[in-house]
Scaffold this active site. Structure first.
Site, PDB file in Angstrom:
ATOM      1  N   ASN A  10       4.254  53.128  18.318  1.00  0.00           N
ATOM      2  CA  ASN A  10       3.726  54.483  18.231  1.00  0.00           C
ATOM      3  C   ASN A  10       4.632  55.301  17.320  1.00  0.00           C
ATOM      4  O   ASN A  10       5.729  55.683  17.716  1.00  0.00           O
ATOM      5  CB  ASN A  10       3.664  55.087  19.644  1.00  0.00           C
ATOM      6  CG  ASN A  10       3.146  56.516  19.639  1.00  0.00           C
ATOM      7  OD1 ASN A  10       2.643  57.008  18.626  1.00  0.00           O
ATOM      8  ND2 ASN A  10       3.273  57.183  20.771  1.00  0.00           N
ATOM      9  N   LYS A  12       4.255  58.249  16.338  1.00  0.00           N
ATOM     10  CA  LYS A  12       4.243  59.677  16.685  1.00  0.00           C
ATOM     11  C   LYS A  12       4.102  60.505  15.394  1.00  0.00           C
ATOM     12  O   LYS A  12       3.445  60.062  14.465  1.00  0.00           O
ATOM     13  CB  LYS A  12       5.468  60.044  17.524  1.00  0.00           C
ATOM     14  CG  LYS A  12       5.590  59.128  18.753  1.00  0.00           C
ATOM     15  CD  LYS A  12       6.632  59.561  19.748  1.00  0.00           C
ATOM     16  CE  LYS A  12       6.699  58.578  20.907  1.00  0.00           C
ATOM     17  NZ  LYS A  12       7.669  58.985  21.928  1.00  0.00           N
ATOM     18  N   HIS A  94      -1.130  59.547  26.323  1.00  0.00           N
ATOM     19  CA  HIS A  94       0.324  59.430  26.146  1.00  0.00           C
ATOM     20  C   HIS A  94       1.011  60.594  26.855  1.00  0.00           C
ATOM     21  O   HIS A  94       0.491  61.702  26.908  1.00  0.00           O
ATOM     22  CB  HIS A  94       0.673  59.428  24.655  1.00  0.00           C
ATOM     23  CG  HIS A  94       2.109  59.097  24.406  1.00  0.00           C
ATOM     24  ND1 HIS A  94       3.108  60.035  24.493  1.00  0.00           N
ATOM     25  CD2 HIS A  94       2.725  57.920  24.091  1.00  0.00           C
ATOM     26  CE1 HIS A  94       4.277  59.456  24.228  1.00  0.00           C
ATOM     27  NE2 HIS A  94       4.064  58.173  23.998  1.00  0.00           N
ATOM     28  N   GLU A  96       3.264  62.522  26.068  1.00  0.00           N
ATOM     29  CA  GLU A  96       3.434  63.740  25.265  1.00  0.00           C
ATOM     30  C   GLU A  96       2.140  64.541  25.213  1.00  0.00           C
ATOM     31  O   GLU A  96       2.159  65.773  25.200  1.00  0.00           O
ATOM     32  CB  GLU A  96       3.921  63.378  23.856  1.00  0.00           C
ATOM     33  CG  GLU A  96       5.366  62.913  23.878  1.00  0.00           C
ATOM     34  CD  GLU A  96       5.780  62.072  22.683  1.00  0.00           C
ATOM     35  OE1 GLU A  96       6.931  61.625  22.693  1.00  0.00           O
ATOM     36  OE2 GLU A  96       4.972  61.851  21.774  1.00  0.00           O
ATOM     37  N   GLU A 165       4.604  54.069  31.101  1.00  0.00           N
ATOM     38  CA  GLU A 165       5.722  54.742  30.442  1.00  0.00           C
ATOM     39  C   GLU A 165       6.372  55.720  31.408  1.00  0.00           C
ATOM     40  O   GLU A 165       5.801  56.780  31.677  1.00  0.00           O
ATOM     41  CB  GLU A 165       5.225  55.587  29.277  1.00  0.00           C
ATOM     42  CG  GLU A 165       4.347  54.931  28.279  1.00  0.00           C
ATOM     43  CD  GLU A 165       4.033  55.959  27.193  1.00  0.00           C
ATOM     44  OE1 GLU A 165       4.390  55.672  26.060  1.00  0.00           O
ATOM     45  OE2 GLU A 165       3.484  57.019  27.502  1.00  0.00           O
ATOM     46  N   GLY A 171      12.425  58.429  24.663  1.00  0.00           N
ATOM     47  CA  GLY A 171      13.206  59.203  23.705  1.00  0.00           C
ATOM     48  C   GLY A 171      14.498  59.748  24.283  1.00  0.00           C
ATOM     49  O   GLY A 171      15.188  60.529  23.655  1.00  0.00           O
ATOM     50  N   SER A 211      11.933  53.761  25.739  1.00  0.00           N
ATOM     51  CA  SER A 211      13.179  53.430  25.037  1.00  0.00           C
ATOM     52  C   SER A 211      13.409  51.923  24.932  1.00  0.00           C
ATOM     53  O   SER A 211      14.488  51.416  25.229  1.00  0.00           O
ATOM     54  CB  SER A 211      14.377  54.117  25.706  1.00  0.00           C
ATOM     55  OG  SER A 211      14.224  55.517  25.655  1.00  0.00           O
TER      56      SER A 211
END
Length: 248
Positions: A10, A12, A94, A96, A165, A171, A211
């Site tokens: 991904n 992003k 996702h 985010e 996730e 991150g 990560s």
């Protein structure tokens, strides 16, 4: 068992044409494990460009889409458009999108349903925040998010990859230990067996995303219920090849 290892990258909101050329050339050089399926999640504006330069053996995914084929939805893209430029995957739900853009379970489910109806394959993301994990709610959250997806997926499971996730490990450089990740994957599979079907639970591929690096990929990839990775930052780097090859 026979679940094919699947690694998603991904990107992003990263990349320009120069960087994209570097990433794609690196993937072409590989060599990539022929037994692993690879899908790269590309910013919408570069989908057609990436599709034009990437080998056919690598899937190309949009990072999001809307729940309708067309209409007055400024700034959105539809599954029909994604297919029209030759991409065949989309990443939905996702963390985010859920945390920054406020997407709720029901909206994610509507998007998943429309993407599948339109003939796209879907990487559907689920996972808990640090607060939820510390409150002992990991399973509660993951099961709730997955439950919302069941009617949306229907009998289309062959075109779905679930990506677990832990939001607290994205991150942040924090990674769930292989055992923590395996535990959630195993309990999710167990839940699917009871709430979807034993066959779905056995065949659906569940990626781990949080990560993942070349350093921890081998150990994570060796866990029996981890069927691949959804990789963020490391998918922009040469080490992505090593992550793809983690189970060789």
């Amino acid at each position: 068992m026979g679940r094919k290892f699947v690694v998603g990258g991904n990107w992003k909101m990263n990349g320009d044409k120069n960087q994209i050329n570097e990433i794609v050339n690196n993937l072409k050089k590989g060599p990539l494990d022929p037994n692993a399926e690879v899908v790269i999640g590309v910013p919408a504006i570069y989908l057609a460009y990436v599709k034009s330069i990437v080998p056919n053996t690598i899937g190309v995914a949009a990072q999001n889409c809307w729940k309708a084929p067309k209409g007055a939805f400024t700034g959105e893209i539809s599954p029909a458009m994604i297919k029209d430029v030759g991409a065949d995957w989309v990443i939905l739900g996702h963390s985010e999108r859920r945390t920054i853009f406020g997407e709720k379970d029901d909206l994610v489910a509507e998007k998943v349903a429309h993407a599948l109806e339109s003939g796209l394959k879907v990487i559907a993301c689920i996972g808990e925040t640090l607060e939820e994990r510390e409150a002992g709610k990991t399973e509660e959250v993951v099961f709730r998010q997955t439950k919302a997806l069941l009617p949306a997926i229907g009998n289309n499971w062959a075109n779905v990859v679930l990506a677990y996730e832990p939001v607290w490990a994205i991150g942040t450089g924090k990674t769930a230990t292989p055992q923590q990740a395996q535990d959630v994957h195993a309990s999710l599979r167990n839940w699917l067996s009871s709430n979807a079907s034993p066959d779905i639970a056995e065949t659906v591929r569940i990626q781990y995303g949080g990560s993942v690096t070349a350093v921890n990929a081998k150990e994570l990839g060796a866990c029996p219920d981890i069927d691949g990775f959804l990789v963020g930052g490391a998918s922009l780097k040469p080490e992505f090849v090593d992550i793809v090859n983690a189970t060789q």
